[in-house]
Motif scaffolding. Sequence first.
Motif, PDB file in Angstrom:
ATOM      1  N   ARG A  75      -1.059  -8.705  23.563  1.00 18.09           N
ATOM      2  CA  ARG A  75      -0.636 -10.101  23.499  1.00 18.09           C
ATOM      3  C   ARG A  75       0.779 -10.275  24.038  1.00 18.09           C
ATOM      4  N   ALA A  76       1.636  -9.289  23.802  1.00 20.20           N
ATOM      5  CA  ALA A  76       3.028  -9.360  24.252  1.00 20.20           C
ATOM      6  C   ALA A  76       3.202  -8.886  25.692  1.00 20.20           C
ATOM      7  N   GLY A  77       2.160  -8.305  26.287  1.00 17.46           N
ATOM      8  CA  GLY A  77       2.301  -7.743  27.619  1.00 17.46           C
ATOM      9  C   GLY A  77       3.162  -6.500  27.646  1.00 17.46           C
ATOM     10  N   VAL A  78       3.089  -5.710  26.569  1.00 17.91           N
ATOM     11  CA  VAL A  78       3.946  -4.542  26.400  1.00 17.91           C
ATOM     12  C   VAL A  78       3.112  -3.267  26.526  1.00 17.91           C
ATOM     13  N   PRO A  79       3.517  -2.302  27.363  1.00 17.79           N
ATOM     14  CA  PRO A  79       2.815  -1.018  27.407  1.00 17.79           C
ATOM     15  C   PRO A  79       3.077  -0.221  26.145  1.00 17.79           C
ATOM     16  N   TRP A  80       2.168   0.666  25.800  1.00 15.38           N
ATOM     17  CA  TRP A  80       2.375   1.499  24.619  1.00 15.38           C
ATOM     18  C   TRP A  80       1.791   2.886  24.853  1.00 15.38           C
ATOM     19  N   GLN A  81       2.195   3.823  24.016  1.00 19.01           N
ATOM     20  CA  GLN A  81       1.763   5.211  24.147  1.00 19.01           C
ATOM     21  C   GLN A  81       1.537   5.810  22.764  1.00 19.01           C
ATOM     22  N   THR A  82       1.009   7.027  22.715  1.00 21.82           N
ATOM     23  CA  THR A  82       0.631   7.655  21.456  1.00 21.82           C
ATOM     24  C   THR A  82       1.404   8.942  21.240  1.00 21.82           C
ATOM     25  N   PHE A  83       1.826   9.148  19.995  1.00 22.12           N
ATOM     26  CA  PHE A  83       2.490  10.392  19.607  1.00 22.12           C
ATOM     27  C   PHE A  83       1.631  11.144  18.594  1.00 22.12           C
ATOM     28  N   VAL A  84       1.401  12.425  18.857  1.00 18.73           N
ATOM     29  CA  VAL A  84       0.775  13.351  17.919  1.00 18.73           C
ATOM     30  C   VAL A  84       1.571  14.648  17.977  1.00 18.73           C
ATOM     31  N   SER A  85       1.816  15.261  16.825  1.00 22.24           N
ATOM     32  CA  SER A  85       2.569  16.509  16.805  1.00 22.24           C
ATOM     33  C   SER A  85       1.739  17.671  17.348  1.00 22.24           C
ATOM     34  N   ASN A  86       2.405  18.645  17.918  1.00 23.83           N
ATOM     35  CA  ASN A  86       1.799  19.923  18.247  1.00 23.83           C
ATOM     36  C   ASN A  86       1.253  20.540  16.957  1.00 23.83           C
ATOM     37  N   ASN A  87       0.028  21.053  16.995  1.00 23.84           N
ATOM     38  CA  ASN A  87      -0.585  21.608  15.790  1.00 23.84           C
ATOM     39  C   ASN A  87       0.207  22.764  15.186  1.00 23.84           C
ATOM     40  N   SER A  88       1.009  23.424  16.003  1.00 20.21           N
ATOM     41  CA  SER A  88       1.789  24.565  15.521  1.00 20.21           C
ATOM     42  C   SER A  88       3.144  24.166  14.955  1.00 20.21           C
ATOM     43  N   MET A  89       3.460  22.878  15.018  1.00 20.66           N
ATOM     44  CA  MET A  89       4.749  22.395  14.537  1.00 20.66           C
ATOM     45  C   MET A  89       4.541  21.478  13.335  1.00 20.66           C
ATOM     46  N   PRO A  90       5.353  21.604  12.286  1.00 20.61           N
ATOM     47  CA  PRO A  90       5.228  20.675  11.155  1.00 20.61           C
ATOM     48  C   PRO A  90       5.554  19.255  11.587  1.00 20.61           C
ATOM     49  N   CYS A  91       4.852  18.306  11.001  1.00 20.95           N
ATOM     50  CA  CYS A  91       5.029  16.900  11.356  1.00 20.95           C
ATOM     51  C   CYS A  91       5.916  16.210  10.334  1.00 20.95           C
ATOM     52  N   GLY A  92       6.865  15.418  10.815  1.00 22.50           N
ATOM     53  CA  GLY A  92       7.675  14.610   9.908  1.00 22.50           C
ATOM     54  C   GLY A  92       6.858  13.476   9.327  1.00 22.50           C
ATOM     55  N   THR A  93       7.484  12.669   8.494  1.00 20.73           N
ATOM     56  CA  THR A  93       6.778  11.543   7.896  1.00 20.73           C
ATOM     57  C   THR A  93       7.708  10.341   7.839  1.00 20.73           C
ATOM     58  N   THR A  94       7.202   9.228   7.326  1.00 22.81           N
ATOM     59  CA  THR A  94       7.915   7.954   7.347  1.00 22.81           C
ATOM     60  C   THR A  94       7.655   7.213   6.039  1.00 22.81           C
TER      61      THR A  94
END
Length: 430
Positions: A363-382
């Motif tokens: 709706r905003a005409g904004v591109p977007w992308q996806t982030f996923v952690s490497n399986n071998s690296m611990p993932c932060g949180t929010t």
Amino acid sequence: MSSPARFDRGHTDDLMTFLTASPSPYHAVANAAERLEKAGFRQLSETDAWDSGTGGKFVLRGGALIAWYVPEGAAAHTPFRIIGAHTDSPNLRVKPLPDTGSQGWRQIAVEIYGGTLLNTWLDRDLGLAGRLTLRDGTERLVNIDRALLRVPQLAVHLDRSVNTDGLKLDKQRHMQPIWGLGEAHEGDLIAFLEEEEGLEHGSVAGWDLMVHSIEPPAYLGRDRELVAGPRMDNLLSVHAGVAALAAASGADKLGHIPVLAAFDHEENGSQSDTGADGPLLGNVLERSVFARGGTYEDRARAFAGTICLSSDTGHAVHPNYGERHDPTHHPRANAGPILKVNVNQRYATDGSGRAVFAAACERAGVPWQTFVSNNSMPCGTTIGPITAARHGIQTVDIGVAILSMHSARELCGADDPYLLANALVAFLEG
């Protein structure tokens, strides 16, 4: 703000002003409140009874702010659309007995707050900011925005292996900044701040103080396509959320109530009265329902239809450490906001949340992308999983991709803050 135009540096210029003016969470919410007041919002006290009126409202508590806009015709069961963010950043915070020293150097005793990159605080000119509580119970924001402190690194002549074996820092012994010569005396720092603020000696009863880099944000690169600055994690999202809420408050025929929830203490677990794991957001939303004559049934209906975008920074792919990232997910600077996914619920996004975010960006005409952690690296949180679990509301984790996260000075694409803000406007209006 609601137009899909890209590459508007006016928003990023304003972000840089906001970062400079917000060296602590307390300054950040004060600046956010000032901007909302200019947009027609009014502050409510938590100790007063709340009315059923429409319009923009907000509450402040410490380093947290909850703001919302009640449109004309909103029913008691009208759902909310929430932008979640946090106001705190990893740094060095002043201890209760701050005056210390060694070897003829006067120092300030500090405690490490959050998961900061310790080496980024070395050999940097530092100021001091935060909140003073006076004996009469009032509070005073303080900001010494000049070269006051410095954490000196040991010279290479005395640590010959530092460039081969790496820098090793002890949080207690090596991170205490200097601020002068001579013997330390109890009460020196607070007496200095009282004098700086024009306060009577002995009038300060408590303090919440932290150091900050005094180097201002700046555009970087041949084409000025990057921005370097402090506290992007996560004042970038707070600033975008304020702009989006102000813009959405002027929209016609909203079918929901736009909300900005900016919490403190995300960097150390969110468990406080101003953190996302505390009762603040739930209390405000419930009181809003009840102020409009609602019942518990109305509250349940409103929460069931509520959606939250938890906006926080994420990792852009690093040119020198590409192997640390997932091989098929490489978020890039100036390629638009990121959708953050983790099936182990370190992020709250699921497939239906992906659809919500994709629709807002489209709706905003904004591109977007996806982030996923490497399986071998611990993932932060929010705050995303915390918000979803505590309040039972659908939550989607998003943000802007940056480098040098948790450094005293971080880096992002100069266009991404504006793209994020436009996506947030579309989410609140759509």
